[in-house]
Design a protein around this motif. Structure first.
Motif, PDB file in Angstrom:
ATOM      1  N   LEU A   1      42.389  47.456  37.106  1.00 51.12           N
ATOM      2  CA  LEU A   1      42.404  46.727  35.981  1.00 51.12           C
ATOM      3  C   LEU A   1      43.109  47.295  34.820  1.00 51.12           C
ATOM      4  O   LEU A   1      43.557  46.696  33.977  1.00 51.12           O
ATOM      5  CB  LEU A   1      40.832  46.465  35.546  1.00 51.12           C
ATOM      6  N   HIS A   2      42.968  48.766  34.648  1.00 54.56           N
ATOM      7  CA  HIS A   2      43.845  49.363  33.577  1.00 54.56           C
ATOM      8  C   HIS A   2      45.279  49.124  33.908  1.00 54.56           C
ATOM      9  O   HIS A   2      46.218  48.825  32.886  1.00 54.56           O
ATOM     10  CB  HIS A   2      43.413  50.692  33.539  1.00 54.56           C
ATOM     11  N   GLU A   3      45.745  49.363  35.128  1.00 57.91           N
ATOM     12  CA  GLU A   3      46.934  49.063  35.317  1.00 57.91           C
ATOM     13  C   GLU A   3      47.356  47.421  34.740  1.00 57.91           C
ATOM     14  O   GLU A   3      48.636  47.461  34.473  1.00 57.91           O
ATOM     15  CB  GLU A   3      47.299  49.349  36.888  1.00 57.91           C
ATOM     16  N   PHE A   4      46.489  46.726  35.307  1.00 57.49           N
ATOM     17  CA  PHE A   4      46.992  45.301  34.883  1.00 57.49           C
ATOM     18  C   PHE A   4      46.802  45.069  33.253  1.00 57.49           C
ATOM     19  O   PHE A   4      47.736  44.524  32.563  1.00 57.49           O
ATOM     20  CB  PHE A   4      45.744  44.158  35.371  1.00 57.49           C
TER      21      PHE A   4
ATOM     22  N   SER B   1      37.338  45.951  26.627  1.00 59.99           N
ATOM     23  CA  SER B   1      36.255  44.816  26.754  1.00 59.99           C
ATOM     24  C   SER B   1      36.541  44.177  27.837  1.00 59.99           C
ATOM     25  O   SER B   1      35.590  43.515  28.558  1.00 59.99           O
ATOM     26  CB  SER B   1      36.237  44.063  25.432  1.00 59.99           C
ATOM     27  N   LEU B   2      37.918  43.806  28.225  1.00 60.53           N
ATOM     28  CA  LEU B   2      38.195  42.832  29.222  1.00 60.53           C
ATOM     29  C   LEU B   2      37.889  43.534  30.727  1.00 60.53           C
ATOM     30  O   LEU B   2      37.300  42.962  31.593  1.00 60.53           O
ATOM     31  CB  LEU B   2      39.786  42.489  29.352  1.00 60.53           C
ATOM     32  N   ILE B   3      37.940  44.859  30.665  1.00 57.17           N
ATOM     33  CA  ILE B   3      37.726  45.666  31.926  1.00 57.17           C
ATOM     34  C   ILE B   3      36.260  45.612  32.279  1.00 57.17           C
ATOM     35  O   ILE B   3      35.690  45.531  33.201  1.00 57.17           O
ATOM     36  CB  ILE B   3      38.487  47.051  31.641  1.00 57.17           C
ATOM     37  N   ALA B   4      35.570  45.994  31.020  1.00 57.35           N
ATOM     38  CA  ALA B   4      34.108  45.878  31.166  1.00 57.35           C
ATOM     39  C   ALA B   4      33.582  44.651  31.641  1.00 57.35           C
ATOM     40  O   ALA B   4      32.489  44.441  32.011  1.00 57.35           O
ATOM     41  CB  ALA B   4      33.465  46.167  29.589  1.00 57.35           C
ATOM     42  N   GLY B   5      34.330  43.708  31.259  1.00 57.90           N
ATOM     43  CA  GLY B   5      33.667  42.418  31.571  1.00 57.90           C
ATOM     44  C   GLY B   5      33.709  41.929  33.215  1.00 57.90           C
ATOM     45  O   GLY B   5      33.251  41.237  33.514  1.00 57.90           O
ATOM     46  N   ARG B   6      34.523  42.854  33.817  1.00 63.04           N
ATOM     47  CA  ARG B   6      34.548  42.696  35.247  1.00 63.04           C
ATOM     48  C   ARG B   6      33.781  43.747  35.854  1.00 63.04           C
ATOM     49  O   ARG B   6      33.754  43.965  37.044  1.00 63.04           O
ATOM     50  CB  ARG B   6      36.016  43.185  35.641  1.00 63.04           C
ATOM     51  N   LEU B   7      33.127  44.638  35.041  1.00 63.35           N
ATOM     52  CA  LEU B   7      32.125  45.865  35.677  1.00 63.35           C
ATOM     53  C   LEU B   7      31.045  45.396  35.127  1.00 63.35           C
ATOM     54  O   LEU B   7      30.447  45.916  34.314  1.00 63.35           O
ATOM     55  CB  LEU B   7      32.544  47.067  35.279  1.00 63.35           C
TER      56      LEU B   7
ATOM     57  N   GLY C   1      29.056  42.573  42.849  1.00 59.72           N
ATOM     58  CA  GLY C   1      28.981  42.517  41.595  1.00 59.72           C
ATOM     59  C   GLY C   1      30.103  42.989  40.946  1.00 59.72           C
ATOM     60  O   GLY C   1      30.964  42.420  40.102  1.00 59.72           O
ATOM     61  N   VAL C   2      30.819  44.010  41.698  1.00 59.22           N
ATOM     62  CA  VAL C   2      31.636  44.645  41.010  1.00 59.22           C
ATOM     63  C   VAL C   2      32.846  43.765  41.317  1.00 59.22           C
ATOM     64  O   VAL C   2      33.665  43.875  40.461  1.00 59.22           O
ATOM     65  CB  VAL C   2      32.019  46.073  41.675  1.00 59.22           C
ATOM     66  N   LEU C   3      32.994  43.376  42.237  1.00 58.69           N
ATOM     67  CA  LEU C   3      33.974  42.243  42.813  1.00 58.69           C
ATOM     68  C   LEU C   3      34.001  40.920  42.166  1.00 58.69           C
ATOM     69  O   LEU C   3      34.740  40.181  42.695  1.00 58.69           O
ATOM     70  CB  LEU C   3      34.357  42.526  44.156  1.00 58.69           C
ATOM     71  N   ARG C   4      33.076  40.854  41.085  1.00 63.55           N
ATOM     72  CA  ARG C   4      33.030  39.572  40.712  1.00 63.55           C
ATOM     73  C   ARG C   4      34.377  39.028  40.103  1.00 63.55           C
ATOM     74  O   ARG C   4      34.786  37.846  40.081  1.00 63.55           O
ATOM     75  CB  ARG C   4      31.960  39.594  39.625  1.00 63.55           C
ATOM     76  N   PHE C   5      35.217  40.035  39.842  1.00 64.58           N
ATOM     77  CA  PHE C   5      36.404  39.581  39.240  1.00 64.58           C
ATOM     78  C   PHE C   5      37.512  38.967  40.004  1.00 64.58           C
ATOM     79  O   PHE C   5      38.355  38.435  39.804  1.00 64.58           O
ATOM     80  CB  PHE C   5      36.934  40.732  38.469  1.00 64.58           C
ATOM     81  N   LEU C   6      36.921  38.692  41.491  1.00 69.78           N
ATOM     82  CA  LEU C   6      37.888  38.147  42.533  1.00 69.78           C
ATOM     83  C   LEU C   6      37.683  36.769  42.653  1.00 69.78           C
ATOM     84  O   LEU C   6      38.368  35.943  43.073  1.00 69.78           O
ATOM     85  CB  LEU C   6      37.540  38.722  44.021  1.00 69.78           C
TER      86      LEU C   6
END
Length: 272
Positions: free
Chosen positions: A81-84, A90-96, A256-261
DNA sequence: AACGGGCCCAACCGCATGGTT
DNA sequence: TAACCATGCGGTTGGGCCCGT
């Protein structure tokens, strides 16, 4: 423009929070909910700045916080996510789920950076540290972690052009995104079109409901299986690959972690 | 046991942004 | 439109803890 200080500094406590302050804050938020941070300290009988209360609640007192060490999967997810997204904590945290931006930021600075350096990867650019110029030709630039053509990280994360509220993020010109090398390699492509590949189909059927609000025809969390097993990530709850050999060994946290998918991948998680 | 250096993390600070008047 | 307000965000700091000497 002049701005009044957020709080009367002469009458506010600073530094570590006491148990009593914590309890007051928790009790007040339980009774009245979050928000109105400016007036909260007075209402709760706290000699704290509203910002301080908000921070304390978000980073420490919130009941849904996940305490403890980061898992390897979270590690890798943060890196990707940091690479992206760059330093959009905050955006990264939103996916975790259960992790805060502050926590991730600290974790990044203390652990992940070192881990990447040990791998020979520049933590800011995600490029190999000793890469020659030829090796990095065509790669994205350090200052713009993902975007080759004007889209901001926030556009990526918060607003695909398909979202009804994305009007402020013009993407008419070019939505092509240069994938970071690691992802591009895994996917076997160098460029993708977010409209076609990640976001729900564009121009979803709009309908104006009784309340006058325009809504799309898609449910908020409609799932898209990107079959990201190829990224080393295994399907979330919406993954149609569930049941395949790779998904049977899912870490309990994975869904949960992969909710971003899911379809909300690049939607601001706070916007529900 | 005492000391010093490094690490970790909670908290602070200043700025940006979006909303309201 | 400008001024003001409330909140959110990212960078930075400071103090406590741990570990090696």
């Amino acid at each position: 423009m002049g701005r009044s200080p957020c709080c009367e500094k002469a009458h506010t406590n600073k530094g570590a929070w006491t148990k009593e302050e914590d309890q007051r804050l928790i009790a007040h938020i339980k009774a009245h909910g979050e928000g109105c941070w400016r007036s909260l300290p007075k209402a709760a009988g706290l000699l704290r700045c509203g910002k301080s209360c908000r921070l304390r609640w978000i980073n420490y007192l919130r009941p849904d916080l996940k305490r403890g060490n980061f898992t390897d999967e979270e590690d890798e997810l943060i890196i990707k996510l940091h690479e992206f997204l760059g330093n959009k904590w905050s955006l990264i945290a939103g996916r975790l789920p259960g992790r805060t931006d502050n926590e991730i930021k600290n974790y990044w600075n203390t652990h992940v950076k070192r881990k990447l350096l040990a791998r020979g990867v520049d933590p800011q650019t995600h490029r190999p540290l000793n890469a020659g110029t030829a090796a990095v030709q065509g790669m994205h630039t350090p200052s713009s972690p993902v975007v080759a053509s004007g889209a901001s990280p926030h556009q990526l994360a918060g607003g695909s052009s398909c979202s009804p509220d994305a009007s402020g993020h013009s993407s008419d010109a070019d939505d092509s995104v240069s994938l970071p090398p690691s992802l591009a390699g895994n996917l076997g492509v160098g460029m993708i079109d977010l409209n076609l590949s990640i976001s729900p189909p564009c121009q979803p059927p709009l309908s104006r409901e009784a309340d006058g609000v325009l809504r799309t025809g898609y449910s908020e969390r409609e799932k898209i299986c990107l079959c990201l097993n190829r990224l080393g990530l295994h399907g979330g709850e919406g993954c149609s690959c569930v049941g395949s050999s790779s998904s049977s060994s899912l870490h309990p946290a994975s869904s949960g972690v992969l909710r971003f998918l899911d379809a909300s991948l690049f939607r601001d998680p706070k916007v529900q």
